[in-house]
Structure formats: structure tokens, C-alpha cells
Design an enzyme around this catalytic site. Structure first.
Site, mmCIF file in Angstrom:
data_model
loop_
_atom_site.group_PDB
_atom_site.id
_atom_site.type_symbol
_atom_site.label_atom_id
_atom_site.label_comp_id
_atom_site.label_asym_id
_atom_site.label_seq_id
_atom_site.Cartn_x
_atom_site.Cartn_y
_atom_site.Cartn_z
ATOM 1 N N ARG A 1 30.872 30.472 -29.342
ATOM 2 C CA ARG A 1 30.202 29.820 -28.221
ATOM 3 C C ARG A 1 29.425 30.827 -27.375
ATOM 4 O O ARG A 1 29.682 32.028 -27.423
ATOM 5 C CB ARG A 1 31.234 29.104 -27.341
ATOM 6 N N LYS B 1 35.204 32.845 -22.911
ATOM 7 C CA LYS B 1 36.616 33.190 -22.955
ATOM 8 C C LYS B 1 36.945 34.386 -22.070
ATOM 9 O O LYS B 1 36.064 35.143 -21.673
ATOM 10 C CB LYS B 1 37.056 33.464 -24.396
ATOM 11 N N TYR C 1 36.589 30.745 -18.739
ATOM 12 C CA TYR C 1 37.965 30.313 -18.966
ATOM 13 C C TYR C 1 38.834 31.561 -18.901
ATOM 14 O O TYR C 1 38.544 32.563 -19.554
ATOM 15 C CB TYR C 1 38.113 29.643 -20.335
ATOM 16 N N HIS D 1 42.812 31.322 -18.077
ATOM 17 C CA HIS D 1 44.180 31.004 -18.510
ATOM 18 C C HIS D 1 45.109 32.182 -18.245
ATOM 19 O O HIS D 1 45.728 32.745 -19.152
ATOM 20 C CB HIS D 1 44.187 30.624 -19.993
ATOM 21 N N GLU E 1 38.889 26.483 -15.804
ATOM 22 C CA GLU E 1 39.944 25.473 -15.959
ATOM 23 C C GLU E 1 40.620 25.089 -14.652
ATOM 24 O O GLU E 1 41.399 24.127 -14.619
ATOM 25 C CB GLU E 1 41.000 25.934 -16.974
ATOM 26 N N ASP F 1 53.463 10.234 -21.416
ATOM 27 C CA ASP F 1 52.882 10.719 -20.161
ATOM 28 C C ASP F 1 53.618 10.048 -19.011
ATOM 29 O O ASP F 1 53.998 8.873 -19.121
ATOM 30 C CB ASP F 1 51.383 10.394 -20.085
ATOM 31 N N VAL G 1 49.949 19.151 -22.859
ATOM 32 C CA VAL G 1 50.544 19.145 -21.516
ATOM 33 C C VAL G 1 49.826 20.172 -20.650
ATOM 34 O O VAL G 1 49.617 21.311 -21.071
ATOM 35 C CB VAL G 1 52.044 19.473 -21.587
ATOM 36 N N ASP H 1 46.777 27.707 -24.717
ATOM 37 C CA ASP H 1 46.009 28.507 -23.754
ATOM 38 C C ASP H 1 46.818 28.801 -22.494
ATOM 39 O O ASP H 1 46.617 29.837 -21.852
ATOM 40 C CB ASP H 1 44.712 27.792 -23.365
ATOM 41 N N VAL I 1 45.827 27.921 -32.147
ATOM 42 C CA VAL I 1 44.657 28.756 -31.898
ATOM 43 C C VAL I 1 44.225 28.602 -30.443
ATOM 44 O O VAL I 1 44.098 27.484 -29.932
ATOM 45 C CB VAL I 1 43.505 28.375 -32.850
#
Length: 355
Positions: free
Chosen positions: A15, A75, A94, A96, A118, A197, A237, A268, A296
Site C-alpha cells: 500500500r 504501517k 496505523y 497499534h 485507528e 457481540d 474484537v 494488530d 498476518v
């Protein structure tokens, strides 16, 4: 402002932070945009496609980071990139960070400001996570269906079944954007789907997907029983900014039939399955107690052209705001700040790190 878009160097990450059309919008607004050479190649965008809209092509990462004030990447930075970041930079990507204390500390030591895609939040929604969650949810079912095939080590099951053959059983943990897309994809393929959920409105949405979809509250025993009987489990989740809780323990994984599959999208944020460990597309799967795990950490990187286009569309209004003075006054971006001038400020991240 000088905005830099580096080439992603995470394993098999294709990306690019912004496609040429998005860069053109920033240039029209008076900003200077730098893109590292070949940054868009794997997404189908040549250096010339960026040059043609007025982007400056940086010969390498050092040149790009040296000129830019705002770094827009996909990333989290890895080792070579960390050496190029400075306290003056604003990093927008991102991140994480909750399951990555070493990376968090390194960014703190650099002293920069880091805004995580995020955790940008508006109206209770996560607009920059949503497009990649769309993709990850759909990929989870495509990949899981493939891994259930016998040549891949699976139990030899066609997920949707067919006349005279049973349907596959899919369990989805979480009915947010990623989980909802996974449930929709699995339902369309004809599988029997159970989605867990705690929020009734989300269960109503997944139930409306079809008669083969059941939405349930995640009572511990019900989750364990459904997972043990599942052919494919998708972990989706999310607790914004925090490390994902373990919803499935190892004992439950051990009860699953040999050749079953777990795809943990939550990896992640550390993963929602006790047996989850991060993998890359270079070596994407491993087996625990006979169950294939696919964990992944950059799932949407498998479809970089589609992902880059969707991400750019979501990013552009926020990048434009970040490039303006007093951007911290924007409520959504303010919530997105994980580290500010070397200080950890996001409440969810602080809780996960025990601060």
C-alpha cells in the site's frame, strides 16, 4: 506544509499512504508533497503518475524524511525508519501501539507527535480504520475458505456446502466493521454463521444478513461451545487503542477439530485468541493443536491497489486538517493522538501499558 509519503518496507506491504489524486488535492491547497521513489509501484502507481500532479519524488527514505514535516504512511515504522524520524515530525499512520511497548518507547524517546489512524474517532466511529476493516473482514473469509481445503492442510470442507454435503460452520467474534464484513461474506457463500457481540443493535444488523446468520450475546460458555464446533473462526474484537482481550483460550482451541482454521484480524492489537502470534505474508500460517492460524498483521496489504484507493479517500480530509495550524483543535484528530511531543496521552494506550 511539507508532507512526505515514504515507501512502505514492512514485509510484503504494497500500500501507499496517498494515491496521486489525493496528493493533487493537497497541492491545490498550497502544500508541498514528497513521495519516495517507487512508493506507489505495488499499488499500480508509477513515479510519473505522482510527478504529473506536481509531487516531488524523493530519491530515498533519508531524503524524504529529511524534507518532510508531516509523515503520512500506512504501517507503523520499523527499524530503518525509526532512525529517520525526528522530534519535529508529526507521524500519521496505523500504529497499534498497545501490544508494542518497545516501539512505543522508541517513539517517546524520539519526542515526536504520533497520530494513529485507528484511534481517530468521530461520532463514536473510527473513520480511518473502517475501510481497512472492510477489506480485512472480507479477506478473512476468502483466506479461511482456502485454508480449509485439504492441500492447504485443512479438513477438506467447502465452506458453503452443496446438495448432499453439509454447510461449513463459521464463528465471528465481534460484529463491528471487520466482523460484519466477515459475517456477510460467509453468509453469501452459504455457510452457517454465528456472530457474537454484546451490543443488540449490531446483532440485529448481522441477523438481517440472512436466515443462515445467528447473532448471540458472548456468554463465555456459549462462545467456547460454538468455537469448539466451528470449521472457521474469525477474531474481530476491538477496544479502541487498547490491547485486545483474549476471548478464546488455548483449551478451547484444543477442542476444535483438526484442520479447522482461525483467522485473527485482532492480531494488530495483540489478538483475541490466546494462541495468536503475529505473522507476515512471507510465512502467514502456523498450527497449534491441529488448528491452522492465520494472523498476518497487515491483511489489507494483500490487495494494495484497492486498499490504497479506499484509504486515501478516508484520509484526505484529515491530512488537510493536519497540515493546517491548530490542528489539535479538531476533536477527531485530538482523539487520534497517541504520543504528543514524546508523552503518551491516549487513555486506552496508557491503560494497556499500565500507566
Amino acid at each position: 506544509m511539507r508532507i512526505g509519503i515514504p515507501r512502505e518496507i514492512k514485509t510484503l506491504e504494497g500500500r501507499v499512504g496517498l494515491v496521486p489524486a489525493a496528493c493533487a488535492e493537497l497541492i491545490k491547497a498550497g502544500h508541498t508533497v514528497f513521495v519516495e521513489t517507487n512508493a506507489g509501484m505495488l499499488s499500480g502507481y508509477s513515479d510519473d503518475s505522482f510527478r504529473n500532479v506536481g509531487v516531488h519524488i524523493a530519491r530515498d527514505a533519508a531524503a524524504l524524511y529529511g524534507q518532510a514535516e508531516l509523515i503520512v504512511k500506512v504501517k507503523e515504522p520499523v527499524a530503518p525508519e525509526l532512525d529517520l524520524l525526528r522530534r519535529e515530525h508529526v507521524l500519521f499512520s496505523y500504529l497499534h501501539l498497545a501490544p508494542a511497548p518497545a516501539l512505543t518507547q522508541r517513539l517517546v524517546d524520539i519526542g515526536l507527535t504520533a497520530v494513529a489512524f485507528e484511534t481517530v474517532e468521530e461520532g463514536g466511529l473510527l473513520p480511518l480504520l473502517a475501510p481497512m476493516s472492510d477489506i480485512a473482514g472480507r479477506l478473512a473469509i476468502q483466506i479461511g475458505a482456502n485454508l480449509l481445503q485439504h492441500p492447504q492442510g485443512g479438513k477438506g470442507l467447502l465452506l458453503g456446502g452443496l446438495p448432499a454435503a453439509e454447510r461449513g460452520k463459521v464463528v465471528v467474534l465481534g460484529a463491528g466493521v471487520a466482523g460484519g464484513n466477515a459475517a456477510s461474506m460467509a453468509a453469501d457463500m452459504g455457510a452457517n454463521v454465528i456472530v457474537f457481540d454484546p451490543k443488540r443493535e449490531k446483532l440485529e444488523r448481522v441477523r438481517a444478513l440472512g436466515r443462515n446468520v445467528t447473532g448471540l450475546y458472548p456468554f463465555t460458555d456459549d462462545v467456547r461451545k460454538a468455537v469448539a464446533e466451528a470449521d472457521l473462526v474469525v477474531g474481530a474484537v476491538l477496544v479502541t487503542g487498547e490491547k485486545a482481550p483474549h476471548v478464546i483460550d488455548r483449551a478451547t482451541v484444543a477442542r476444535m477439530a483438526k484442520g479447522s482454521v482461525i483467522v485473527d484480524i485482532s492480531v494488530d492489537q495483540g489478538g483475541c485468541v490466546e494462541t495468536t502470534r503475529a505473522t507476515t505474508y512471507a510465512d502467514p500460517t502456523y498450527v497449534v493443536d491441529g488448528v491452522t492460524h492465520f494472523c498476518v498483521t497487515n491483511m489489507p496489504g494483500a490487495v494494495p491497489r484497492s486498499a490504497s484507493q479506499a484509504l486515501s479517500a478516508a484520509l484526505i480530509p484529515y491530512v488537510r486538517r493536519l497540515a493546517e495550524p491548530q490542528w489539535q483543535d479538531h476533536a477527531g484528530l485530538r482523539l487520534g493522538i497517541n504520543i504528543e511531543h514524546g508523552q503518551i496521552v491516549h487513555s486506552g494506550l496508557r491503560r494497556s501499558l499500565g500507566l
